[in-house]
Design a protein around this motif. Structure first.
Motif, PDB file in Angstrom:
ATOM      1  N   ASP A 334       1.123  -1.309  -0.169  1.00  0.00           N
ATOM      2  CA  ASP A 334      -0.289   0.187  -0.149  1.00  0.00           C
ATOM      3  C   ASP A 334       0.748   1.297  -0.260  1.00  0.00           C
ATOM      4  O   ASP A 334       2.140   1.544   0.756  1.00  0.00           O
ATOM      5  CB  ASP A 334      -0.821   0.039   1.974  1.00  0.00           C
ATOM      6  N   GLY A 335       0.454   2.165  -0.665  1.00  0.00           N
ATOM      7  CA  GLY A 335       1.750   3.294  -0.755  1.00  0.00           C
ATOM      8  C   GLY A 335       2.167   3.291  -1.195  1.00  0.00           C
ATOM      9  O   GLY A 335       3.032   4.559  -1.752  1.00  0.00           O
ATOM     10  N   ALA A 336       3.364   2.555  -2.481  1.00  0.00           N
ATOM     11  CA  ALA A 336       3.907   2.473  -3.246  1.00  0.00           C
ATOM     12  C   ALA A 336       3.537   2.788  -4.910  1.00  0.00           C
ATOM     13  O   ALA A 336       1.991   2.597  -5.339  1.00  0.00           O
ATOM     14  CB  ALA A 336       5.081   1.444  -3.084  1.00  0.00           C
ATOM     15  N   THR A 377       8.887  -4.056  -9.380  1.00  0.00           N
ATOM     16  CA  THR A 377       9.364  -3.260  -8.887  1.00  0.00           C
ATOM     17  C   THR A 377       8.677  -1.996  -8.851  1.00  0.00           C
ATOM     18  O   THR A 377       8.167  -1.245  -9.328  1.00  0.00           O
ATOM     19  CB  THR A 377      10.963  -2.418 -10.060  1.00  0.00           C
ATOM     20  N   TYR A 378       8.920  -1.111  -7.580  1.00  0.00           N
ATOM     21  CA  TYR A 378       8.354   0.031  -7.107  1.00  0.00           C
ATOM     22  C   TYR A 378       9.056   1.026  -6.485  1.00  0.00           C
ATOM     23  O   TYR A 378       9.475   0.651  -6.084  1.00  0.00           O
ATOM     24  CB  TYR A 378       6.836  -0.322  -6.647  1.00  0.00           C
ATOM     25  N   GLU A 379       8.243   2.137  -6.411  1.00  0.00           N
ATOM     26  CA  GLU A 379       9.398   3.446  -4.934  1.00  0.00           C
ATOM     27  C   GLU A 379       8.195   3.007  -3.935  1.00  0.00           C
ATOM     28  O   GLU A 379       7.169   3.701  -3.981  1.00  0.00           O
ATOM     29  CB  GLU A 379       9.128   4.363  -6.034  1.00  0.00           C
ATOM     30  N   SER A 380       8.235   2.736  -2.491  1.00  0.00           N
ATOM     31  CA  SER A 380       8.115   2.596  -1.352  1.00  0.00           C
ATOM     32  C   SER A 380       7.538   4.186  -0.829  1.00  0.00           C
ATOM     33  O   SER A 380       7.806   4.655  -1.352  1.00  0.00           O
ATOM     34  CB  SER A 380       8.531   1.965  -0.387  1.00  0.00           C
ATOM     35  N   ALA A 381       6.228   3.898  -0.104  1.00  0.00           N
ATOM     36  CA  ALA A 381       5.886   5.680   0.663  1.00  0.00           C
ATOM     37  C   ALA A 381       6.998   6.655   1.175  1.00  0.00           C
ATOM     38  O   ALA A 381       7.090   7.369   0.958  1.00  0.00           O
ATOM     39  CB  ALA A 381       5.173   5.026   1.580  1.00  0.00           C
TER      40      ALA A 381
END
Length: 524
Positions: A334-336, A377-381
């Motif tokens: 969540d939030g990523a 691949t993601y950018e976290s909060a």
């Protein structure tokens, strides 16, 4: 080596050097000679001109728009209606004859051979960062973050500079499927250039008979296709070198040694150098397995039905398999914000990644169990760049083994276990394991041992042992039993630069006899 009915006699030829996994050494049928040949490999296909994010070792390379050799060459090609010359360049006629004879196929037509001055050739294969657009730069940055997260490079590595340097290091010629011609570095046909020309002429023949671009475009794993393509060409090149006078073999070895020393490859990230060498180091013995089983006709079948995953290079028995079933994407926290999704790494990636921290044998066991993967691949909060990969094993018990190896790999690193960094079995699919990793940042150092070349050598030697067993008339199952049994006796120190080749050979010989007795069917 003492030959018995249970220990395969080793025919003369080029084999992975037991004292240096970065090269081949010539075995004369009774002992190792002084002649060596770098695994980094001469020649190769021209770099791909299309973007792809499905092969980890071309992350960053794939964002190059195109390979431009020199303007005058492009002008000549673009203004000529018929791209093929009416006759072969007289300097290569003997090489053409050798390739046709050894490969068992004939050329449909000649191809142009373009001699390019050394400085222009070197400049042509380097990456021009001025051609990068914003999307390219973002992809390179994301690729660097992913490779740091998996512990393959440290924060000081510039992926573009490193890749560009590796591409220009030691390349003596290449065949361009787009232009259907061979480019040669320099204007002199030295013995090493002649051997490389044989390699590139094989590529031209492959392209005429099987269409290399279509092969890569039609496979889910272009890297696996390239291993077959390069392995076949290296096989024929080595056969050419083996029949040369000793003086010319020495000259080739000297030229390759000099090129490697000047290339700077020994100062580049171990994992990236190994990945660059992989199509040659694994492709040649894998194609050798096919040739031992059914000659050139068996090799042709691998071109007609190209591999769909690099695990089929590690284990050619699996070439008959269909592409692995798609693996469901991991869930993004969540939030990523998702950066990329659906990237496939392949079995070889996990072999090299895991070997750094858990050793070359558990890493190869993990790679052998690979039945597909995907990642997000993601950018976290909190602003961290992280990747979650999902890897399918053969079955639930195999996935438990894979999870244990991943847990050991994480424990040997420096990242704390949290919601983004973990190893676990997927609750809904017990044959799927998930690994979460995050970019440790530009100040990080890659943990673990620089043993990617040893990991590659282990897999290559296993394939070579399989080839020997097949040539003795054994089946695929017995050949793999023999390869596994003998390779299991080798550790990373046996495959290191400082290893004593004679001691390693004696060790292999002793194990081979007992392993052959256990794995092989009785003669007749």
């Amino acid at each position: 080596m003492t030959h018995t009915t249970t220990e395969p006699a080793v025919p003369a030829g080029w084999y992975p050097d037991p004292g240096d996994p970065g090269q081949h050494r010539y075995w004369d049928g009774a002992a190792w000679t002084v002649h060596t040949h770098p695994l980094q490999g001469p020649g190769g296909l021209a770099p791909a001109t299309r973007r792809t994010n499905t092969r980890w070792w071309v992350i960053g390379v794939a964002c190059v728009a195109a390979l431009v050799v020199i303007g005058v060459v492009v002008a000549v090609v673009s203004t000529r209606e018929d791209p093929y010359p009416s006759a072969w360049d007289p300097r290569v006629v003997d090489f053409v004859d050798f390739v046709e004879q050894e490969r068992g196929l004939d050329f449909d037509h000649p191809v142009e051979i373009e001699m390019v001055p050394d400085d222009e050739f070197a400049a042509s294969v380097r990456i021009d960062e001025t051609e990068f657009d914003e999307e390219d730069l973002e992809q390179v940055s994301s690729s660097e973050a992913q490779l740091r997260a998996f512990g393959l490079i440290d924060g000081t590595t510039d992926l573009v500079d490193t890749t560009s340097a590796m591409r220009s290091a030691g390349i003596l010629a290449y065949y361009s499927p787009e232009e259907r011609k061979v480019y040669v570095r320099g204007t002199e046909l030295t013995p090493a250039v002649e051997a490389t020309l044989v390699h590139e002429l094989v590529h031209a023949l492959q392209d005429q008979r099987f269409d290399l671009r279509e092969m890569e475009a039609g496979s889910p794993d272009p890297g696996a296709v390239r291993a077959i393509v390069e392995g076949d060409a290296t096989r024929i090149e080595n056969a050419f070198v083996a029949q040369l006078p000793a003086s010319e073999q020495d000259a080739i070895s000297d030229e390759h040694d000099s090129g490697y020393e000047e290339s700077g490859l020994d100062s580049m990230p171990d994992a990236l150098v190994a990945a660059t060498a992989a199509p040659y180091a694994l492709g040649e013995p894998a194609v050798g397995v096919l040739a031992a089983r059914g000659g050139n006709s068996e090799v042709n079948q691998a071109f007609l039905k190209p591999p769909s995953a690099d695990v089929q290079i590690l284990d050619p028995r699996r070439l008959a398999e269909d592409p692995p079933e798609p693996v469901e994407l991991p869930i993004v926290p969540d939030g990523a914000a998702t950066v990329s999704s659906g990237d496939t790494y392949g079995a070889l990636f996990w072999d090299i990644v895991l070997a750094r921290r858990v050793g070359i044998h558990p890493a190869l066991e993990f790679a052998d169990a690979w039945h597909g993967d995907t990642s997000v691949t993601y950018e976290s909060a909190a602003g961290r760049t992280c990747t979650t990969a999902a890897i399918r094993g053969t079955d639930a018990p195999t996935a438990e083994m894979m999870q244990s190896i991943l847990e050991g790999w994480l424990a040997a690193g420096s990242q704390p276990i949290d919601e983004h960094t973990f190893a676990r079995t997927r609750a809904s699919e017990r044959d799927v394991v998930e690994l979460g990793v995050c970019d440790p940042g530009p100040d990080s150092a890659a943990p673990g041992e620089d043993n990617a070349r040893q990991a590659l050598a282990l897999a290559a030697i296993r394939l070579e042992l399989e080839r020997q067993a097949l040539e003795l008339g054994q089946g695929f199952t017995a050949a793999r039993c023999f390869g596994d049994g003998v390779a299991s006796s080798l550790d990373a120190s046996d495959l290191a630069d400082e290893a004593d080749p004679a001691a390693v050979q004696a060790k292999v010989a002793a194990v081979a006899e007992a392993t052959g007795a256990r794995c092989f069917s009785p003669p007749g």
